[in-house]
Design an enzyme around this catalytic site. Structure first.
Site, PDB file in Angstrom:
ATOM      1  N   GLU A 253       4.804   4.226 -23.112  1.00  0.00           N
ATOM      2  CA  GLU A 253       3.535   4.609 -23.274  1.00  0.00           C
ATOM      3  C   GLU A 253       2.517   3.569 -23.317  1.00  0.00           C
ATOM      4  O   GLU A 253       1.380   3.478 -22.783  1.00  0.00           O
ATOM      5  CB  GLU A 253       3.100   5.579 -24.516  1.00  0.00           C
ATOM      6  CG  GLU A 253       4.073   6.817 -24.671  1.00  0.00           C
ATOM      7  CD  GLU A 253       3.490   7.708 -23.694  1.00  0.00           C
ATOM      8  OE1 GLU A 253       2.824   7.619 -22.915  1.00  0.00           O
ATOM      9  OE2 GLU A 253       4.471   8.749 -23.670  1.00  0.00           O
ATOM     10  N   ARG A 257      -0.146   3.158 -20.089  1.00  0.00           N
ATOM     11  CA  ARG A 257      -1.414   3.469 -20.551  1.00  0.00           C
ATOM     12  C   ARG A 257      -2.367   2.241 -20.767  1.00  0.00           C
ATOM     13  O   ARG A 257      -3.428   2.060 -19.921  1.00  0.00           O
ATOM     14  CB  ARG A 257      -1.608   4.362 -21.874  1.00  0.00           C
ATOM     15  CG  ARG A 257      -0.976   5.418 -21.582  1.00  0.00           C
ATOM     16  CD  ARG A 257      -1.078   6.674 -22.520  1.00  0.00           C
ATOM     17  NE  ARG A 257      -0.069   7.645 -22.865  1.00  0.00           N
ATOM     18  CZ  ARG A 257      -0.310   8.809 -23.035  1.00  0.00           C
ATOM     19  NH1 ARG A 257      -1.290   9.342 -23.274  1.00  0.00           N
ATOM     20  NH2 ARG A 257       0.854   9.797 -22.959  1.00  0.00           N
ATOM     21  N   ASP A 386      11.841  11.468 -14.980  1.00  0.00           N
ATOM     22  CA  ASP A 386      10.641  11.515 -13.654  1.00  0.00           C
ATOM     23  C   ASP A 386      10.310  10.204 -13.190  1.00  0.00           C
ATOM     24  O   ASP A 386      10.740   9.898 -12.113  1.00  0.00           O
ATOM     25  CB  ASP A 386       9.442  12.209 -14.317  1.00  0.00           C
ATOM     26  CG  ASP A 386       8.990  12.082 -15.878  1.00  0.00           C
ATOM     27  OD1 ASP A 386       9.430  11.038 -16.185  1.00  0.00           O
ATOM     28  OD2 ASP A 386       8.113  12.808 -16.253  1.00  0.00           O
ATOM     29  N   GLU A 519       0.262  16.285 -13.223  1.00  0.00           N
ATOM     30  CA  GLU A 519       1.242  16.212 -12.185  1.00  0.00           C
ATOM     31  C   GLU A 519       0.738  17.054 -10.660  1.00  0.00           C
ATOM     32  O   GLU A 519       1.124  16.501  -9.755  1.00  0.00           O
ATOM     33  CB  GLU A 519       2.649  16.553 -12.612  1.00  0.00           C
ATOM     34  CG  GLU A 519       2.945  15.564 -13.488  1.00  0.00           C
ATOM     35  CD  GLU A 519       2.694  15.669 -14.995  1.00  0.00           C
ATOM     36  OE1 GLU A 519       1.794  16.619 -15.415  1.00  0.00           O
ATOM     37  OE2 GLU A 519       2.694  14.655 -15.614  1.00  0.00           O
ATOM     38  N   THR A 598       2.029   5.233 -13.176  1.00  0.00           N
ATOM     39  CA  THR A 598       2.458   6.646 -13.192  1.00  0.00           C
ATOM     40  C   THR A 598       1.415   7.366 -14.165  1.00  0.00           C
ATOM     41  O   THR A 598       1.265   8.481 -14.384  1.00  0.00           O
ATOM     42  CB  THR A 598       3.936   6.887 -14.067  1.00  0.00           C
ATOM     43  OG1 THR A 598       4.162   8.264 -14.080  1.00  0.00           O
ATOM     44  CG2 THR A 598       3.668   6.328 -15.444  1.00  0.00           C
TER      45      THR A 598
HETATM   46  C1  DMJ Z   1       1.370  10.661 -18.337  1.00  0.00           C
HETATM   47  O1  DMJ Z   1       1.568   9.966 -19.381  1.00  0.00           O
HETATM   48  C2  DMJ Z   1       2.340  10.113 -17.268  1.00  0.00           C
HETATM   49  O2  DMJ Z   1       1.825  10.775 -16.066  1.00  0.00           O
HETATM   50  C3  DMJ Z   1       3.742  10.188 -17.482  1.00  0.00           C
HETATM   51  O3  DMJ Z   1       4.617   9.441 -16.395  1.00  0.00           O
HETATM   52  C4  DMJ Z   1       4.237  11.573 -17.586  1.00  0.00           C
HETATM   53  N1  DMJ Z   1       3.051  12.213 -18.806  1.00  0.00           N
HETATM   54  C5  DMJ Z   1       2.004  12.039 -18.769  1.00  0.00           C
HETATM   55  C6  DMJ Z   1       1.289  13.346 -18.297  1.00  0.00           C
HETATM   56  O4  DMJ Z   1       1.888  14.293 -18.178  1.00  0.00           O
END
Ligand code: DMJ
Length: 629
Positions: A253, A257, A386, A519, A598
């Protein structure tokens, strides 16, 4: 005269006539003085005349005092009558004896209440009206600015761009307004905190107090041209952002982020503050990779550097997505700082995983960091799997698709074979969905998180030959239709967390709350950019309206259903950014020049052998140069 006036007032208030001339010890009273003055004055009247005058004056004074005395007594009586009257009116017995008065009183009370209530309602309606008008003014101002920009070539539109559609402009403004609402709520109730809790109107430090929402929002503010808000956030980063925290942080995270958000903002703005901060936090995360295999531990203390894995993950295993989703950010950091250590750490993970990479490219979600062996567990494109697959493709894109990043593409293509093996169609509606696997058994379940896959497939399709490209693009479009229906099938038109296709039947929602995830709109964005099909814009617009209707409250945006009272930082970083870009010209954060991490933080594409020079053009670097409005 000077002496008489104040005494006159006192004598009116006090009936005691002695008090109008208060003798002061050793001094004569004013009247004595007056008498003395008159008797000593050689030019004054004769003594008899004087006495007569004094006698007349004396009787006048007495009369006056008498009158004042009477007046005072009347007043005093009046006062006592009045006060006893007030008390009488407060006594319920008074009204019980006089029912007409009681009715009158009740009537007056009801009438006054109704008037007050009516006024308050009017004021509230007025406030709403003013708010709407302000919104409209803002929208029109922004439209005007955009039209001016198009006219004088100030936007980054290229020859290739189709002229901007007024509907797109309007929708983009609506998304921008939503961002402004989310941001000002955060600013008002949770400034500097990780996330806003809109229902309780406060903030929470869910990521250890790293200002997650602040950092996650920086590039969105920048891209949307929210200049003042961006500057204020930058000020906070410069003066208050402190990573020296005795906190066990998630390295996944924190990377996607915080490192991602800071690097992206650096790429957009060219402001070195963001690069320095990214380096600071990345250095604190680095010890997580010090394991026998180089596959990182997923939790690390930001102050001490002590790292470990969560105990619930197969007795201390590393999570696949958590361990394989740092490549983009750490490679970008090495390119921008010229220090290879970040890139080395994260690439070692991939070479390690490639040692036993299966032919179908699917790895279970738990990996042993001591020997690199996968644990017997779920295989999924949803939670915990994912973004590992997403990054295999994106590192290839980030490396400019050169031979130096070929391994990533090869691994990704293997994984896509695996993905094809998980695909199934539902009955009767023929929804295409991605199953999960437990050991060798298929599970008819798909997370909303897996809805990033249509976007990934569309992005990766162009790297195949024409037949495969078409096949994967078609699959991407079919999956996007399913994901869109995750939204459309619920009463709120907002998707739940996961869906079951029991025995191949049509979808039924599992966990039904919606936490503002991105997503599906992310995939719609890629599909629209890469196919030009405006249907994807329409679907995105419908989803946006559902957020506006169901998730928006006065103090921000919040999950629907019983969840956790949070405005997730990814709503500002991803959901709103992808929606905004869905209605922006394709040259805005062009997919030829940028790759999104992501968490939707765009990083500039830099070929491997290039040291990153300031590739940002002056026009881009200038604030708001990305797009007007
Ligand atoms: C986000 O923090 C990112 O997209 C991560 O890859 C998956 N979860 C959340 C959003 O759903």
């Amino acid at each position: 005269t000077k002496n008489e006036n104040p005494l006159g007032i006192i004598s009116f208030l006090k009936p005691d006539n002695s008090s109008d001339e208060v003798p002061i010890r050793g001094r004569a009273t004013p009247r004595q003085n007056r008498r003395m003055d008159m008797s000593e004055d050689p030019t004054s009247a004769t003594r008899d005349g004087e006495r007569r005058q004094l006698g007349e004056l004396g009787s006048d004074e007495q009369r006056l005092r008498k009158e004042k005395e009477t007046q005072y007594i009347k007043m005093a009586r009046g006062r006592s009558i009045t006060s006893s009257g007030i008390w009488r009116y407060l006594n319920p017995a008074y009204y019980l004896r006089r029912p007409k008065r009681l009715a009158l009183l009740f009537f007056v009370f009801v009438s006054v209440s109704m008037v007050v209530w009516d006024r308050m309602n009017l004021a509230r309606e007025h406030e709403v009206e003013v708010y709407k008008l302000n919104e409209e003014v803002l929208r029109l101002e922004q439209m005007l600015e955009e039209l001016k920009g198009v006219g004088n070539g100030k936007t980054l539109m290229t020859q290739k761009d189709v002229p901007q559609n007024p509907v797109d402009i309007e929708r983009r403004q609506k998304v921008k307004e939503a961002m402004l609402h989310a941001w000002s709520s955060y600013e008002k109730y949770a400034w500097g905190k990780d996330e806003l809790q809109p229902r309780t109107k406060d903030g929470t430090d869910s990521f250890g107090g790293l200002g997650a929402t602040m950092i996650d929002s920086l590039d969105t503010l920048y891209i949307m041209g929210l200049h003042e808000q961006f500057q204020k956030a930058r000020e906070w980063v410069a003066t208050s952002l402190d990573f020296d925290k005795d906190y066990d942080a998630s390295m996944f995270e924190t990377t996607i982020r915080v490192v991602g958000g800071l690097l992206s903002t650096y790429d957009l703005s060219g402001d070195k503050l963001f690069l320095d901060k990214a380096k600071d936090i990345a250095d604190r995360l680095l010890p997580a990779w010090n394991t026998p295999t180089g596959i990182p531990y997923n939790i690390i203390n930001l102050r001490s550097g002590n790292a470990h894995n969560p105990s619930w993950a197969a007795g201390g295993a590393s999570i696949l997505a958590d361990s394989g989703t740092e490549q983009l950010e750490f490679i970008a950091l090495s390119q921008r700082t010229g220090d290879p250590k970040y890139q080395q750490k994260v690439e070692k993970v991939i070479t390690e995983l490639n040692k036993n990479f299966p032919a179908d490219g699917l790895l279970p979600i738990y990996i042993n960091p001591d020997n690199g062996n996968p644990s017997y567990s779920t295989t999924t494109f949803g939670a915990m799997g994912d973004s590992f697959y997403e990054y295999l493709l994106k590192v290839w894109v980030q490396g400019n698709k050169t031979s130096e990043v070929k391994l990533y593409r090869e691994m990704w293509e293997k994984s896509m074979k695996g993905l094809l093996s998980l695909i199934n169609k539902s009955t009767p509606s023929s929804f295409t969905y991605i199953r999960e696997k437990n050991g060798n058994n298929f599970v008819d379940k798909m997370d909303e998180l897996a809805c990033f896959a249509p976007g990934m497939l569309a992005l990766g399709a162009s790297g195949y030959g024409p037949d495969e490209e078409k096949k994967f693009l078609t699959l991407a479009e079919e999956l996007a239709w399913t994901c869109y229906n995750f939204y459309q099938s619920t009463p709120t038109k907002l998707a739940g967390e996961n869906y079951f296709f029991n025995a191949g039947q049509d979808m039924s929602v599992g966990t039904s709350w919606n936490i503002l995830r991105p997503e599906t709109v992310e995939s719609l964005f890629y599909l629209w950019r890469l196919t030009g099909n405006k249907t994807y814009q329409e679907w995105g617009w419908n989803i946006f309206q559902a957020f506006e209707k169901n998730s928006r409250i006065e103090s921000g945006y919040v999950n629907t259903g019983a969840k956790d009272n949070k405005m997730q930082s990814f709503f500002l970083a991803e959901t709103l950014k992808y929606l905004y870009l869905l209605f922006s010209p394709p040259s805005v954060i062009s997919l030829d020049e940028w790759v999104f991490n992501t968490e939707a933080h765009p990083l500039k594409i830099v070929a491997r052998n290039e040291q990153r020079k300031p590739t940002i053009t002056l026009r881009q670097r200038r604030f708001g140069g990305i797009i007007k409005g």
